[in-house]
Design a protein around this motif. Structure first.
Motif, PDB file in Angstrom:
ATOM      1  N   THR A   1      60.283  40.208  28.846  1.00  0.00           N
ATOM      2  CA  THR A   1      59.822  39.157  29.754  1.00  0.00           C
ATOM      3  C   THR A   1      60.569  37.866  29.432  1.00  0.00           C
ATOM      4  OG1 THR A   1      58.046  38.363  28.310  1.00  0.00           O
ATOM      5  CG2 THR A   1      57.527  40.223  29.784  1.00  0.00           C
ATOM      6  N   ALA A   2      60.352  36.861  30.268  1.00  0.00           N
ATOM      7  CA  ALA A   2      60.969  35.558  30.018  1.00  0.00           C
ATOM      8  C   ALA A   2      60.519  34.991  28.680  1.00  0.00           C
ATOM      9  CB  ALA A   2      60.627  34.599  31.159  1.00  0.00           C
ATOM     10  N   ALA A   3      59.291  35.271  28.277  1.00  0.00           N
ATOM     11  CA  ALA A   3      58.794  34.769  26.990  1.00  0.00           C
ATOM     12  C   ALA A   3      59.589  35.329  25.820  1.00  0.00           C
ATOM     13  CB  ALA A   3      57.310  35.119  26.838  1.00  0.00           C
ATOM     14  N   ASP A   4      60.174  36.513  25.989  1.00  0.00           N
ATOM     15  CA  ASP A   4      61.036  37.085  24.952  1.00  0.00           C
ATOM     16  C   ASP A   4      62.413  36.435  24.961  1.00  0.00           C
ATOM     17  OD1 ASP A   4      59.161  39.156  24.109  1.00  0.00           O
ATOM     18  OD2 ASP A   4      59.615  40.128  26.019  1.00  0.00           O
ATOM     19  N   ILE A   5      62.915  36.119  26.143  1.00  0.00           N
ATOM     20  CA  ILE A   5      64.293  35.677  26.311  1.00  0.00           C
ATOM     21  C   ILE A   5      64.477  34.195  25.976  1.00  0.00           C
ATOM     22  CG2 ILE A   5      66.179  35.439  27.974  1.00  0.00           C
ATOM     23  CD1 ILE A   5      65.527  38.338  27.413  1.00  0.00           C
TER      24      ILE A   5
ATOM     25  N   ALA B   1      65.384  32.672  22.413  1.00  0.00           N
ATOM     26  CA  ALA B   1      66.744  32.955  21.961  1.00  0.00           C
ATOM     27  C   ALA B   1      67.745  32.031  22.638  1.00  0.00           C
ATOM     28  CB  ALA B   1      67.094  34.419  22.236  1.00  0.00           C
ATOM     29  N   LEU B   2      67.522  31.721  23.905  1.00  0.00           N
ATOM     30  CA  LEU B   2      68.406  30.797  24.604  1.00  0.00           C
ATOM     31  C   LEU B   2      68.243  29.372  24.078  1.00  0.00           C
ATOM     32  CD1 LEU B   2      68.041  32.113  28.270  1.00  0.00           C
ATOM     33  CD2 LEU B   2      69.897  32.580  26.647  1.00  0.00           C
ATOM     34  N   ASP B   3      66.992  28.995  23.778  1.00  0.00           N
ATOM     35  CA  ASP B   3      66.755  27.667  23.210  1.00  0.00           C
ATOM     36  C   ASP B   3      67.434  27.512  21.852  1.00  0.00           C
ATOM     37  OD1 ASP B   3      65.232  26.926  25.397  1.00  0.00           O
ATOM     38  OD2 ASP B   3      63.314  27.485  24.457  1.00  0.00           O
TER      39      ASP B   3
ATOM     40  N   GLY C   1      75.766  31.511  27.825  1.00  0.00           N
ATOM     41  CA  GLY C   1      75.845  31.194  29.244  1.00  0.00           C
ATOM     42  C   GLY C   1      75.328  32.274  30.162  1.00  0.00           C
ATOM     43  N   THR C   2      75.194  33.517  29.640  1.00  0.00           N
ATOM     44  CA  THR C   2      74.828  34.647  30.486  1.00  0.00           C
ATOM     45  C   THR C   2      73.847  35.555  29.752  1.00  0.00           C
ATOM     46  OG1 THR C   2      77.006  34.638  31.558  1.00  0.00           O
ATOM     47  CG2 THR C   2      75.703  36.654  31.766  1.00  0.00           C
ATOM     48  N   VAL C   3      72.888  36.074  30.491  1.00  0.00           N
ATOM     49  CA  VAL C   3      72.035  37.155  30.012  1.00  0.00           C
ATOM     50  C   VAL C   3      72.429  38.414  30.791  1.00  0.00           C
ATOM     51  CG1 VAL C   3      69.679  38.083  29.893  1.00  0.00           C
ATOM     52  CG2 VAL C   3      70.113  35.667  29.355  1.00  0.00           C
TER      53      VAL C   3
ATOM     54  N   LEU D   1      65.849  31.918  34.081  1.00  0.00           N
ATOM     55  CA  LEU D   1      67.259  31.603  33.888  1.00  0.00           C
ATOM     56  C   LEU D   1      67.744  30.611  34.939  1.00  0.00           C
ATOM     57  CD1 LEU D   1      68.779  35.112  33.050  1.00  0.00           C
ATOM     58  CD2 LEU D   1      67.900  33.373  31.483  1.00  0.00           C
ATOM     59  N   ARG D   2      67.305  30.791  36.167  1.00  0.00           N
ATOM     60  CA  ARG D   2      67.709  29.895  37.248  1.00  0.00           C
ATOM     61  C   ARG D   2      67.298  28.462  36.938  1.00  0.00           C
ATOM     62  NH1 ARG D   2      65.556  32.629  40.793  1.00  0.00           N
ATOM     63  NH2 ARG D   2      63.655  31.515  41.370  1.00  0.00           N
ATOM     64  N   ALA D   3      66.116  28.301  36.389  1.00  0.00           N
ATOM     65  CA  ALA D   3      65.605  26.966  36.098  1.00  0.00           C
ATOM     66  C   ALA D   3      66.431  26.250  35.039  1.00  0.00           C
ATOM     67  CB  ALA D   3      64.142  27.054  35.655  1.00  0.00           C
ATOM     68  N   ARG D   4      67.104  27.010  34.184  1.00  0.00           N
ATOM     69  CA  ARG D   4      67.873  26.383  33.103  1.00  0.00           C
ATOM     70  C   ARG D   4      69.374  26.495  33.305  1.00  0.00           C
ATOM     71  NH1 ARG D   4      66.015  27.820  28.005  1.00  0.00           N
ATOM     72  NH2 ARG D   4      68.035  27.301  27.133  1.00  0.00           N
TER      73      ARG D   4
END
Length: 368
Positions: A114-118, A121-123, A129-131, A153-156
């Motif tokens: 889910t986004a909560a997992d992703i 790591a991006l932060d 730049g890509t998932v 991802l779109r939001a960031r």
């Protein structure tokens, strides 16, 4: 024989019949078919003509996945891959061997990402730049939350490459609502019930243009596929294609539309899955996934703990009862992979459950 693997799937007679012809790929009549298939795929993907294009690559899903990674991730750039299944591991290998830097996010293969997992790591690494992720993992049967992750991802401003090889046409991900997605890739021999042989990437045209020169490979350059289509026409293909598979895929799309499209196909596959999941439980087997994690494509079952059980022996016994399943597994624990997709019905699945029971009794007879 009832083919219960997650692809290539069992197909309808009409699809097989379309293969029985000789075709010249440059013939104008065939070029009309090929151009039509490309447009129809954009529609199934929920994209917009002029904004999205179907960019095909001959071969298996790994080929078109590698093409997407090479095209949309620059050499040396970082790509985050949630690692919760065998096909995520393969995607990571494709990216590494293409010279991209993989940031692996370890996750269990029993639950979808889910986004909560992703996002953490991006932060932790703003240079990613890509998932790149697998929508549906046919190792275990989990479904990753691609729509939710895509929205985050779109939001960031992070880009997405989505391997929808065993999800396209069944699990919704409308590209018009996901401008963060550079490429959604799939193959002809899965949920759209065509023959194997062709991979497709549905891509944003502006991104394919902007990423020209990244691939480092003529064969795996989706930007070049786009340039060729513009130069030679949408019915033209760069290298010799599996023309019979494309002709069959056009028929498979007719059948998909006649069935009712994505909603109807998902409903049939879900019914197949439910019968298989409940039926194997009734046989005393234990599904690999909890019910809430079970997707509508493949049901993975723990192998019986009985030391007499051997997967290959069981597969051959089941084949004698008219059902063919995978003779390997790629989960963390020993399992059996049983597909719920293809030109099969709930009645077929009930017969399959009965055959599974009969084969189990053969390979694990009760003591007298």
């Amino acid at each position: 024989m009832l083919l219960l693997i997650p692809g290539p799937v069992q197909t309808r007679p009409e699809v097989k019949a379309a293969m029985a012809q000789d075709i010249a790929p440059w013939d104008r009549d065939f070029q009309k078919v090929y151009a039509r298939v490309r447009e129809r795929i954009v529609a199934v993907a929920g994209g917009r003509l002029g904004e999205h294009a179907t960019l095909p690559i001959q071969g298996a899903g790994h080929f078109v996945s590698e093409a997407a990674l090479r095209t949309f991730v620059a050499p040396g750039a970082k790509v985050l891959i949630p690692m919760n299944g065998a096909y995520a591991q393969r995607m990571a290998r494709l990216a590494r061997e293409a010279g991209r830097e993989v940031v692996a996010l370890p996750l269990p293969d029993t639950q979808g990402a889910t986004a909560a997992d992703i996002l953490p790591a991006l932060d932790a690494d703003p240079s990613i730049g890509t998932v790149a992720m697998v929508f549906n993992e046919t190792g275990s049967g989990i479904v990753n939350d691609a729509p939710g992750i895509g929205a985050a991802l779109r939001a960031r401003g992070t880009r997405l490459i989505l391997d929808a090889v065993s999800a396209f046409g069944v699990l919704p991900f409308p590209l018009a609502e996901h401008p963060e997605c550079d490429a959604l890739v799939f193959t002809s021999g899965k949920c759209l019930e065509g023959m194997p042989g062709m991979g497709f990437a549905v891509c944003r045209i502006d991104r394919a243009e902007a990423c020209a020169g990244n691939a480092g490979s003529w064969s795996f350059d989706l930007s070049d596929v786009l340039a060729h289509a513009r130069r030679s026409g949408w019915g033209s293909i760069r290298f010799t294609p599996p023309v019979q598979a494309i002709a069959a895929f056009d028929v498979a799309l007719d059948l998909y539309d006649a069935e009712g499209g994505q909603a109807a196909r998902r409903a049939r596959y879900q019914a197949n899955t439910d019968i298989l999941y409940d039926g194997t439980v009734a046989l005393g087997l234990r599904p690999y996934l909890a019910r809430e994690q079970q997707g509508p494509v493949i049901v993975t079952i723990h192998q019986p703990a009985d030391p007499r059980f051997d997967l290959m022996t069981f597969v051959e016994a089941l084949k004698r009862h008219g059902v063919l399943i995978s003779n390997f597994y790629n989960t963390a624990a020993p399992t059996m992979r049983i597909g719920a997709i293809g030109a099969i019905t709930p009645d077929d699945m009930r017969c399959a459950v009965a055959a599974i029971g009969a084969a189990l009794r053969e390979v694990l007879p009760r003591a007298a």
